[in-house]
Structure formats: structure tokens, C-alpha cells
Scaffold this motif. Sequence first.
Motif, PDB file in Angstrom:
ATOM      1  N   GLU A 109       0.776  -1.235  -0.005  1.00 62.07           N
ATOM      2  CA  GLU A 109      -0.024   0.029  -0.141  1.00 62.07           C
ATOM      3  C   GLU A 109       0.994   1.314  -0.014  1.00 62.07           C
ATOM      4  N   GLU A 110       1.801   1.112   0.644  1.00 63.14           N
ATOM      5  CA  GLU A 110       2.996   2.419   0.561  1.00 63.14           C
ATOM      6  C   GLU A 110       3.484   2.587  -0.831  1.00 63.14           C
ATOM      7  N   LYS A 112       2.097   1.758  -3.441  1.00 55.08           N
ATOM      8  CA  LYS A 112       1.067   2.439  -4.053  1.00 55.08           C
ATOM      9  C   LYS A 112       0.874   4.031  -3.991  1.00 55.08           C
ATOM     10  N   GLN A 113       0.817   4.036  -2.825  1.00 53.95           N
ATOM     11  CA  GLN A 113       0.389   5.559  -2.297  1.00 53.95           C
ATOM     12  C   GLN A 113       1.740   6.603  -2.341  1.00 53.95           C
ATOM     13  N   GLY A 119      -0.842   1.189   5.105  1.00 53.67           N
ATOM     14  CA  GLY A 119      -1.387  -0.105   5.146  1.00 53.67           C
ATOM     15  C   GLY A 119      -2.047  -0.433   6.540  1.00 53.67           C
ATOM     16  N   ARG A 120      -2.201  -1.706   6.981  1.00 57.65           N
ATOM     17  CA  ARG A 120      -2.753  -2.184   8.173  1.00 57.65           C
ATOM     18  C   ARG A 120      -1.787  -1.823   9.250  1.00 57.65           C
ATOM     19  N   ARG A 148      10.178  -0.613  -2.135  1.00 61.69           N
ATOM     20  CA  ARG A 148       9.583  -1.636  -1.720  1.00 61.69           C
ATOM     21  C   ARG A 148      10.548  -3.053  -2.168  1.00 61.69           C
TER      22      ARG A 148
END
Length: 249
Positions: A109-110, A112-113, A119-120, A148
Motif C-alpha cells: 500500500e505504501e 502504491k500511495q 497500510g494495516r 519496496r
Amino acid sequence: EPGDVPPGPNPIKDVTTYFNYLKSIGVEYVEPSASARKGTPADPRKAVKPPGPGSDFVEPSKSLTLEALSEEVANCTKCPLHETRANAVFGSGSRNAGIMFVGEAPGAEEDKQGLPFVGRSGKLLTKMINAIDFKREDVYIANVLKSRPPNNRDPGPDEIEACEPYLKLQIEIIKPLVICALGAHAAHTLLKTNTPIGKLRGKFHEYNSVPLLATYHPAFLLRNSAYKKESWKDLQLLRDEHKKIVSGK
């Protein structure tokens, strides 16, 4: 206006930080300007030009701002991770943060953004920060790695070596009162030790004269909720140390 010195730390006052950064990216020589050679102070907005084609180049007026460093990270190709990332994940939070959290590496998620801890595990970190009476925008959050690793694998030694100079300069720019290392990889990178996180946590160490507290990574706590009690003790230590420094007591 173009050519104006951007907001941020004074490049002359922070010359040591600037030259440490130049050294970290491989610059070995800085040629003085003609005015400097004549005894006239050089304009700090002028470029510093290390010799030779392909040499690393940084404008001193920008080298000490988070914005310029973020741009440097976005264009970094020092390790193969740039080939597989969607976005570089530099860091986020207050430029004047008293507390800086340092994690391991971006997740899906990191990536992606382009933001850390969203993220969680990021949601849990936000709750942890709120629990000690801070908001996310009050602190600064970064990772050792800015890209990542595929499949969220552990960071490799070469990847840490490539990214660590960026983290060091982030810390120098932010100048936090206290640092919280989240997880073993962050703690081992900053403290230069292989001591297990379970033995590092619960007490303060030092990173370049800044108090550093190591605790469990939020992702670990999501998988092992029994350790949340120990993490809460660490967070209270972090909060109290920050209060003590701010109050001068």
C-alpha cells in the motif's frame, strides 16, 4: 522566484550537514568559486560543481531541504529496487517534529500511495501515536528503505547501504528530540548492532547524541498481539522522554 533560496535550514549554518551529505553521495572535491578564492563570500545559491563528467551534483541551497532530498530519492537508481517499485516512499510528517519514527521498508500500500505506514500496520502505528497524545502530523515517519522489496522480503545489506545516507540526512534535517526505531531492521541499521529487538527495547540508546528507543514493528504486533503490552510500555517511555527534553527537566 527562480533563484531564490528555498525555505528551510540556512545552507551556511548547516554547512556541516551539507558536506556530510555530499560525502555520502560520493562527492570528494568541491571547487571554490572565483569570488571565494578572492576572499569574497560565494553566493550560496550558486551550484557546487564536483569535477568530472557524471559526478553527483547538488545545489547547496536545496541540499538541506526535505523537498530536494525527496526529489533525489524519487530519481534514485542506486539499487535494483527502483526497477520494481511503483513509487519511492520518502517520508511524511512535521518538518519540526520532536519525535521521529523509523520503520523498515514500504509495503504494497505504501508503494502504491508513495507514503509511509498507510497500510494495516500504518493504521496501528497511528493508534500508537494517538495513544501517547500525538497526531500523525505532529511527528515524522520514515523508513530505512525508500523502495519496496519484492514480496515484502527483508531488506538486503546492499539496499540498506544505498538508502541509509538518505535516512541519515532526513534525521539531520528534522533534528528530532527522540527517535523511535520500529522493528529489528530499523534498530540494527541505526544502532549498528545485531542484538535482538527483544533485548534492545525497554531502554534508551543513542544515535548521534539523540535518544533512541527501539520497539516492535506494528506489523509484528498485528501478528503477535501478546507483545502489545510491552510495546505500550515502550511508547510511554518515549512520551515521557520527549516531555522531559521539552521541559528541560
